[in-house]
Scaffold this motif. Sequence first.
Motif, short mmCIF file in Angstrom:
data_model
loop_
_atom_site.label_atom_id
_atom_site.label_comp_id
_atom_site.label_asym_id
_atom_site.label_seq_id
_atom_site.Cartn_x
_atom_site.Cartn_y
_atom_site.Cartn_z
N THR A 145 0.94 -1.02 0.00
CA THR A 145 0.14 0.22 0.16
C THR A 145 0.92 1.49 0.03
O THR A 145 1.82 1.30 0.69
N GLY A 146 0.68 2.48 -0.78
CA GLY A 146 1.35 3.24 -0.78
C GLY A 146 2.65 3.39 -1.64
O GLY A 146 3.37 4.60 -1.16
N SER A 147 2.99 2.87 -2.57
CA SER A 147 4.26 2.04 -2.74
C SER A 147 4.25 2.18 -4.24
O SER A 147 3.53 1.13 -4.71
N ILE A 148 5.44 1.80 -4.82
CA ILE A 148 5.92 1.78 -5.76
C ILE A 148 6.57 0.79 -6.13
O ILE A 148 8.27 0.27 -5.93
N VAL A 149 6.86 -0.39 -6.55
CA VAL A 149 6.90 -1.74 -7.14
C VAL A 149 7.89 -1.60 -8.17
O VAL A 149 7.39 -1.28 -9.25
N LEU A 150 8.77 -2.66 -7.98
CA LEU A 150 10.31 -2.65 -8.84
C LEU A 150 9.91 -3.93 -9.36
O LEU A 150 10.41 -5.34 -8.54
N CYS A 151 9.68 -4.51 -10.37
CA CYS A 151 9.88 -6.00 -11.54
C CYS A 151 10.44 -6.09 -12.09
O CYS A 151 10.58 -5.12 -12.52
N PHE A 152 10.78 -7.06 -12.85
CA PHE A 152 12.06 -7.06 -13.93
C PHE A 152 11.16 -8.20 -14.54
O PHE A 152 10.73 -9.62 -13.88
N SER A 153 10.89 -8.16 -15.90
CA SER A 153 10.69 -9.52 -16.83
C SER A 153 10.98 -10.77 -17.34
O SER A 153 11.13 -12.08 -17.30
N ASN A 154 12.09 -10.64 -16.81
CA ASN A 154 13.15 -11.69 -16.55
C ASN A 154 13.30 -12.73 -15.34
O ASN A 154 13.40 -13.75 -15.45
N VAL A 155 12.14 -12.10 -14.62
CA VAL A 155 12.20 -12.77 -13.49
C VAL A 155 10.62 -13.30 -13.22
O VAL A 155 10.54 -13.06 -13.07
N GLY A 156 10.77 -15.07 -13.32
CA GLY A 156 9.62 -15.33 -13.47
C GLY A 156 9.41 -15.11 -14.75
O GLY A 156 8.38 -15.88 -15.02
N SER A 157 9.92 -14.75 -15.98
CA SER A 157 9.11 -14.70 -17.22
C SER A 157 7.76 -13.98 -17.53
O SER A 157 6.73 -14.46 -17.90
N VAL A 158 7.61 -13.01 -16.68
CA VAL A 158 5.91 -12.61 -16.29
C VAL A 158 6.49 -10.70 -17.86
O VAL A 158 7.26 -10.07 -18.08
N THR A 159 5.28 -10.58 -18.34
CA THR A 159 4.81 -9.65 -18.83
C THR A 159 4.87 -8.94 -18.34
O THR A 159 3.79 -8.48 -17.09
N SER A 160 4.70 -7.19 -18.56
CA SER A 160 4.11 -6.19 -18.14
C SER A 160 2.55 -6.21 -17.51
O SER A 160 2.16 -6.13 -16.20
N GLY A 161 2.08 -6.55 -18.34
CA GLY A 161 0.53 -7.09 -17.97
C GLY A 161 -0.05 -7.33 -16.80
O GLY A 161 -0.61 -7.21 -15.49
N SER A 162 0.61 -8.93 -16.90
CA SER A 162 0.36 -10.11 -15.46
C SER A 162 0.91 -8.83 -14.14
O SER A 162 0.50 -9.70 -13.20
N ALA A 163 2.83 -8.49 -14.40
CA ALA A 163 2.96 -7.78 -13.08
C ALA A 163 2.22 -6.89 -12.98
O ALA A 163 2.19 -6.98 -11.47
N ALA A 164 1.84 -6.26 -13.95
CA ALA A 164 0.85 -5.38 -13.43
C ALA A 164 -0.67 -5.49 -12.45
O ALA A 164 -0.50 -5.40 -11.16
N LEU A 165 -0.69 -6.59 -12.55
CA LEU A 165 -1.55 -7.24 -12.54
C LEU A 165 -1.69 -7.72 -10.48
O LEU A 165 -2.47 -7.76 -9.78
N ALA A 166 -0.44 -8.14 -11.08
CA ALA A 166 -0.18 -8.79 -9.68
C ALA A 166 0.34 -7.95 -8.36
O ALA A 166 -0.23 -7.91 -7.16
N VAL A 167 0.45 -6.68 -9.75
CA VAL A 167 1.56 -5.66 -7.88
C VAL A 167 -0.47 -4.82 -7.82
O VAL A 167 0.09 -4.61 -6.62
#
Length: 678
Positions: A489-511
């Motif tokens: 809550t109240g945070s900006i989360v850093l994600c990497f596409s090559n960690v777990g091979s995620v797309t930006s769309g799926s990563a955004a949903l997870a966040v």
Amino acid sequence: MTPAQWRQLGDASQLHRLGGWRGRCHAFAPCPRAGASTVRSAVLSKQQSCLLSPTHRPSPPQLGLLPLTPRHPPCLYIPPMGVKNSYPLPCEDQPSSRVKVHIVYLGLINHGHDPLLTTKSHIRLLSNHHLVLYMHVSDCGACREEEAKEAMLYSYRRSFSGFAAMLNSTQATTLGSMEEVISVFKSKTLQLHTTRSWEFMGLASSEIGVAMPVTNSTSADNVVVGVFDTGVWPESGSFREDAGMPPVPPSWKGTCVKGEKFDPDKACNKKLVGARYYNSGFEREFGPLNTSGDAEYRSPRDRLGHGTHTASTAVGAAVEGAGFFGLAPGTARGGAPRARLAAYKVCWLKDLLGQCSEADILKAFDDALADGVGVISASLGASPPLSPFSSSSDIGSFHAAQMGVLVVFSAGNDGLEASLVQNVSPWSVCVAASTIDRSYPTQLMLGNNISIMGEGFILLPMKMRLVDGSKYFSNGACDFQRWKGNFATGSIVLCFSNVGSVTSGSAALAVLVANGSAMIFAEPLTRKAAQDDLLPSVHVDIYQGTRILYYIQSAGSNAMVQVMRSKTAVGRSPAPSVAYFSSRGPSSITPNILKPDITAPGVNILAAWPPTSPPSVLPIDGRSVEWNFDSGTSMSCPHVSGVAALLKSVHPDWSPAAVKSALMTTGILIRTNNKKLR
């Protein structure tokens, strides 16, 4: 006799699957003409099963049908004479009894033919073998014809000859061995060629029309572009009838078909001159359309948005004030803004994707060529392995070329590996997707005063706590299935596409599930591009992402980041370059055929959109837009279709090969400091 004894008989001809189950249980009854036995229907509830005795001479056999359950659809068997007991057997015991939609292709039809006679010939061909294969009943011609009509979905009779029907493998093989039959193949389900995934479907922006030479020549008024897609939103300004637009050319023989929330008298005009829809193949594959709550429209009206987007890219009229929440403001227009549009809805919303049955597509080809289209644009396909002349695209585009109609296909979005290109027929145009020289730089200012330039669609600046995704997701992969259950809550989360091979769309949903406020998404430089991920997102490359990670590790819980409002930059990035997702050649059927033929803008394209479909297509997205961003070879295909329409308007006597040659031999690269692609 027990089921085990039945299996020991080894007589596969005794078990037959009834085609095209529609909630009926079939039994023998006297044929009204010949007096022999045939199939009749008795409507039963879904929980019933039936064991019916026929009227048959002499000593009638008994018939058995399975209980009507999803696992065991109805199967019919005919016991040998003298057998008193009958037992329903599962369809799985007879693989050849499974019926699927097949396309039976018969080739050319004679000039000046009667379509009704062509259909009758298809019914005769099917009835000559249909009941023999189903039930070994051959002495009632009228009854066999009735059963053949039930099994037939379409008769292709206007531009070429063939039909789509429910057949099992034995029937398909038998028909395929006949001299008059060129090929028989299963109707596959094709996909639309956007880069949307089922997890998330909102993409980035730019201006439409910047890659197209636009003309106001009135000669384009006589060209009709047929778009095979998810339909059209007729109320969009892209499809309005401009004042002074001349009458529809007399060569046009098409029509607008009435349907759910689609009134031809209101929807169609001198711009939108044709609209049809095809769903028989889709419904046989996926079941009845879900039309509750506007989940889909049984009409040419577009529910998904893809068809409206591609149609406006190809032939949309100029519309001022286009944009996406203030981004990319300006005038949007198609490649041939004075050309006419005919929408052929062959793809339907299913699981947030557009699903397209080959049986439906081939019927659209049959109609469109007879209607009088000059160019066909089809942003759909199927991934390899490919079979020559065993697809609706190959057959339809072949007959289009014979009739002087150019067909433009998308190349597919299967990525960087060789020979994954789709739609490789040599008589059509296959279009790859490339970038344009427009970007959306978004500045990040870390708490240690280090500035990093990413890309995004950030409308309002923000300053928040910065955290690493590994704090909320197992192994650092921003995937909601790996969510630890704690909140960002109240945070900006850093994600990497090559960690777990995620797309930006799926990563955004997870966040979003973790209640994060925004995301910084690190991905390879070749993939770095602004994207509408629903959640505010800034895209950076892996090097930049690593620097941000080092800062988070050093600052700990005190890590902060300020995100500036996104800007628009033109001419600063190298362009065009082939998009990372665009399928590469050569043809997997024969490497001697080089495909794709040409590339066109397909990354971050702005075009018309139905206001009832959210830009991400996700049910949780409450936004409504009239213009949307999308990427894929689906977007590059209509760019070329629009140019082809312009060429046809200036050179109406040119063959499809001549138009294709002109497109391929006159394409040039651009200077990155030029504001318009050429």
